[in-house]
Design a protein around this motif. Structure first.
Motif, PDB file in Angstrom:
ATOM      1  N   ARG A 166       0.869  -1.178   0.000  1.00 52.21           N
ATOM      2  CA  ARG A 166       0.000   0.000   0.000  1.00 52.21           C
ATOM      3  C   ARG A 166       0.906   1.229   0.000  1.00 52.21           C
ATOM      4  N   ASP A 205       2.666   3.340   2.986  1.00 51.51           N
ATOM      5  CA  ASP A 205       2.279   2.768   4.277  1.00 51.51           C
ATOM      6  C   ASP A 205       3.394   1.858   4.789  1.00 51.51           C
ATOM      7  N   TYR A 206       4.477   2.456   5.283  1.00 54.34           N
ATOM      8  CA  TYR A 206       5.650   1.686   5.723  1.00 54.34           C
ATOM      9  C   TYR A 206       5.269   0.687   6.810  1.00 54.34           C
ATOM     10  N   GLU A 207       4.560   1.150   7.823  1.00 58.61           N
ATOM     11  CA  GLU A 207       4.206   0.275   8.940  1.00 58.61           C
ATOM     12  C   GLU A 207       3.306  -0.865   8.485  1.00 58.61           C
ATOM     13  N   GLY A 208       2.262  -0.544   7.720  1.00 58.38           N
ATOM     14  CA  GLY A 208       1.352  -1.592   7.256  1.00 58.38           C
ATOM     15  C   GLY A 208       2.036  -2.584   6.345  1.00 58.38           C
ATOM     16  N   ASN A 209       2.920  -2.095   5.465  1.00 53.74           N
ATOM     17  CA  ASN A 209       3.621  -2.993   4.556  1.00 53.74           C
ATOM     18  C   ASN A 209       4.599  -3.889   5.305  1.00 53.74           C
ATOM     19  N   GLY A 236       4.073  -5.041   8.233  1.00 57.20           N
ATOM     20  CA  GLY A 236       3.224  -6.093   8.789  1.00 57.20           C
ATOM     21  C   GLY A 236       2.908  -7.164   7.755  1.00 57.20           C
ATOM     22  N   ARG A 237       2.675  -6.747   6.512  1.00 54.18           N
ATOM     23  CA  ARG A 237       2.394  -7.727   5.456  1.00 54.18           C
ATOM     24  C   ARG A 237       3.633  -8.559   5.141  1.00 54.18           C
ATOM     25  N   GLN A 239      10.023  -8.006  13.046  1.00 59.43           N
ATOM     26  CA  GLN A 239       8.938  -8.763  12.419  1.00 59.43           C
ATOM     27  C   GLN A 239       9.268 -10.254  12.421  1.00 59.43           C
ATOM     28  N   LYS A 251      -3.727   9.051   2.692  1.00 58.39           N
ATOM     29  CA  LYS A 251      -5.078   8.548   2.917  1.00 58.39           C
ATOM     30  C   LYS A 251      -6.016   9.055   1.841  1.00 58.39           C
TER      31      LYS A 251
END
Length: 596
Positions: A11, A14-18, A20-21, A72, A594
């Motif tokens: 995304r 979105d460093y944090e979200g990516n 997590g993925r 992670q 966003k």
């Protein structure tokens, strides 16, 4: 060594979200009966690729990324693993497009290598040199399995990069890439045309240098550009050993066998030949000034001239060139459905879409693609008639909605348009048509707010290039699946989608004036205009187009409309007064941050 190639969809920004993925992928492969020793992710896998001015905001140091990956990995509880991943790197107060190779867990965790992309594409879709600095070296490095080198995307298109890596002992080339799909001409395997080119390049690098090549491609859609996927693992003899499907998040697993390296280098010792010959070649070819051509003089008496026999060899002419506007409609359908899924739901967080159904082929195709992408229950067709609108157009719009199983609403704009001008006013057809087009957009966007549904554009490439649309009217919707298809290509897609013949076969019309048709307004058929437009956009001059059978008046008509309507395809021209002008210096892609 068992490896995994993670073809992922980040995304944007979105460093944090990516992260997590990425951690989820490491957890998944860590649970395999045999966990991989190496996981390869694509270029810019932690942020997305087309960030423009947002690149510096998203860049992190290699140490930061290693620390976060280690956390992670620790959270997964999985076995030790090496990871190669692309990211925007902050290094010595500069920003690079880099790939990080790290070891996570085990007895010797740490950063093994950072490769900074050397060749920065700055043409066509790309503008890397404006936002990142270029790296300056290609180096191999040692891992537990053997010598490895990393090339990022375009680095691999220059064979000298792979040659330098192989001469430095590389046995495995890792190529993280974020390559947007391009080219919809019919091709084997129904793949975007540049996918075939990627395979040719990867196979050539592997075979020429006797190395394994792993191509890890990004997937997803960024600002209308669809990343193609189809990651590859190529063996040292140039054979494709594994491949991922296009456009889909996938993990490819494969075991690398060192015996294949020995076999390939024995059977075809090109690298060994190069190691021996390269120093002399460099000295003779590049490291001394040009020399005059040297050759020996003739020796002995001349050879007698014999009377030649009559030749009867067959003569073969050039191949018939392919139709430049031919498309693979099944590929285009899949591509545009993916685009709508990502843009409507993924980026803008809408569950529903609106399509202004005119009863014509463009809106019919848009509605059909939206129904496939979002489900027909989530697509609403909207009829927006004026009192002079054709009854046939209204009937055809209803026929399309019924055939697709989508909803249908009708909003009559007659009172709004007539009320704008006032009683007794008699504007000319052009003024009234412009107000009608803009009023339709007002109604569509108001309905969008009521139904929480995103309006979809229906304009095709021919109309956009010819300026045949109302500025801030029918071009207003924020997402348009057809904007890079010529009108004739839209017809080909419509036939593939099996849309009603009554719609596909009728003369195209904007239905703003009674009896109006597009081709009568334009003064040329779409069939001929599209080919002239394609020729002009691909660099053909007037004489080349004339040789192809187009008349000077036709060429001038199309060229005049093309060159006289650039302003309609741009945002308003703003006086540049600072170093932070929006759209000039302050550049952020439409899908950065966003969405709302």
């Amino acid at each position: 060594m068992l490896i995994a190639v993670a073809q992922t969809r980040p995304r944007k920004g979105d460093y944090e979200g990516n992260l997590g993925r990425i951690g989820a992928v490491l957890a998944q492969v860590g649970r395999w009966p045999e966990a991989p020793r190496l996981v390869v992710f694509p270029e810019t896998a932690v942020t997305g690729y087309f960030l423009q001015g947002g690149t510096r905001d998203a860049a992190v140091t290699a140490g930061t990324l290693y620390r976060d990956l280690a956390l992670q990995h620790q959270a997964t509880g999985g076995p030790a693993v090496d990871v190669c991943i692309g990211f925007y790197e902050r290094f010595h107060d500069r920003v690079f497009n880099s790939a990080l190779y790290v070891s996570l867990g085990g007895n010797a965790p740490g950063i093994r290598h950072v490769h900074r992309k050397v060749f920065l594409p700055t043409y066509g879709l790309f503008d890397e040199e404006r936002f990142v600095d270029a790296g300056s070296s290609v180096q191999a490095f040692d891992t537990a399995w053997g010598r490895v080198a990393v090339l990022v995307c375009e680095d691999a298109w220059h064979s000298m990069s792979a040659t330098l890596a192989a001469l430095d002992g590389a046995q495995l080339l890792l190529v993280p890439s974020a390559s947007p799909a391009r080219g919809i001409a019919p091709a084997p395997g129904r793949l975007p045309n540049n996918m075939e080119a990627w395979e040719r390049v990867m196979r050539r690098l592997a075979e020429e240098h006797g190395v394994y090549v792993v191509l890890a491609q990004l997937v997803g859609v960024e600002g209308g550009k669809a990343f193609q996927g189809r990651s590859l693992v190529v063996g040292p003899s140039g054979d494709v050993l594994a491949e991922a499907p296009p456009f889909e998040e996938t993990i490819v697993q494969l075991r690398l066998d060192r015996r294949l390296l020995r076999r390939a280098r024995y059977d075809q010792p090109l690298l060994a030949d190069l190691e021996v010959t390269l120093p002399a070649l460099l000295r003779q070819s590049l490291e001394r000034p040009p020399q005059p051509v040297r050759f020996d003089a003739p020796q002995g008496p001349p050879t007698p001239v014999m009377r030649p026999a009559q030749a009867t060899l067959p003569v073969v002419g050039p191949l018939t060139p392919p139709d430049p506007l031919a498309i693979d409609p099944a590929l285009v359908e899949r591509w545009l459905v993916t685009f709508l899924e990502e843009e409507v739901r993924g980026r803008r967080r809408f569950e529903k879409a609106l399509v202004a159904l005119s009863g014509g082929v463009d809106s019919a195709v848009t509605a059909a693609l939206a129904a496939r992408a979002l489900g027909p229950e989530n697509v609403i067709g909207v009829r927006l008639p004026y009192r002079t609108s054709s009854a046939e157009s209204l009937e055809h719009a209803e026929e399309i909605a019924r055939a697709l199983g989508i909803g249908l609403e009708t909003i009559d704009i007659s009172a709004a348009v007539d009320g704008f001008y006032g009683e007794g006013a008699s504007p000319d057809a052009t003024r009234r048509g412009n107000v009608m087009a803009r009023m339709r957009m007002i109604a569509l966007f108001d309905l969008s707010a009521r139904l929480k549904a995103l309006p979809l554009g229906t304009g095709n490439k021919s109309e956009r290039l010819l300026g045949y649309f109302t500025w801030h009217g029918d071009d207003a919707p924020p997402v348009n699946p057809l904007g890079d298809l010529y009108k004739t290509q839209v017809y080909a897609l419509a036939r593939h989608l099996d849309l009603p013949a009554s719609v596909v076969e009728k003369a195209p019309t904007a239905d703003l004036v009674v009896g109006q048709t597009d081709e009568r307004d334009l003064g040329i058929s779409y069939e001929r205009a599209d080919r002239i437009l394609h020729g002009l956009l691909t660099g053909h001059d007037v004489e080349e187009l004339r040789v192809q059978g187009f008349t000077p008046p036709e060429i001038q008509l199309v060229r005049g409309r093309l060159e006289g309507t650039h302003w309609k395809r741009q945002l308003p021209t703003v006086a540049v007064l600072s170093s932070t002008t929006i759209g000039e210096s302050y550049l952020r892609p439409v899908d950065f941050g966003k969405q709302g």
